[in-house]
Write an enzyme that holds these catalytic residues in place. Sequence first.
Site, short mmCIF file in Angstrom:
data_model
loop_
_atom_site.label_atom_id
_atom_site.label_comp_id
_atom_site.label_asym_id
_atom_site.label_seq_id
_atom_site.Cartn_x
_atom_site.Cartn_y
_atom_site.Cartn_z
N GLY A 94 48.65 116.17 64.93
CA GLY A 94 47.82 117.32 65.25
C GLY A 94 48.41 118.24 66.29
N CYS B 51 52.10 113.42 70.61
CA CYS B 51 50.74 113.40 71.14
C CYS B 51 50.26 111.96 70.96
CB CYS B 51 49.84 114.42 70.46
SG CYS B 51 49.92 114.41 68.65
#
Length: 261
Positions: A159, A154
């Site tokens: 996360g 990401c």
Amino acid sequence: MFISTQGPTVKTFDRFWKMVYQNKCRIIIMLCNLYEDLMVKCDKYWPDEPGIVKIYNNEVEVEMISQVELMKGLIIERNFKVTLVNDQQKDYLSKILKESLIVSQYHVTCWPDHGIPNSDYSFNIITFLLKKIKENYNYSINNNILYSPTVVHCSAGIGRTGTFMAIYNIYDHLNAQLNNFKKSKKINSNNSSFVVSKSKDEQVMEQKVSVEQDIKRKSTSKVKFIDINSNSNVKEEIFFSVFSIVRKLREQRFMLVTELV
């Protein structure tokens, strides 16, 4: 199974693609956009359009073969041909991979930072990605490839990347439990002398991730536990959000780290 990493930056483009080549990574899953909330989340580490070739740091050549939008643009599939052009690196790595590597990138465009995929197709998206990972695994097994992990990134590589990997592990575990249950049930049904006695409080729970059924019923990720001992089709159904559970685990981890610091 996975290589989790942060979104490549201009200074790491060559290292990122060399990593992909060295580890024979045939799939890249990108869970962020280049810009989110007016902030740069990841630099564009691929050529602009099909037919364009880019050479990074005079070491890695990347050519885009194709680009197509899936699920109304919620996923963009890009295919690349990756080749080493540095002679010293090529002499060494040619022992590992003797030709160009074809890599598919699946770019999820609807998963915001600190959130969940904001689309009615969230089930379809996760199911599609899980299927691609499984196909890559089967391809590796059938072609005697010992190591071909899926690259997941990401922005920070923690996360959304960690959440996706946790969902995969949950899905894989539930499927393994379900397969074991089915095998056990088949053995029991074929052996009339096999008797299992259970107390009233004991229950055998079939654990199942039913993505297609849940898409029709609800638009958020659900896992359904069904009591198979019930005389009726479904005695009790318990639904919970996989996304919310993983997010809560991340929040608890963050609070623990904050307290320790």
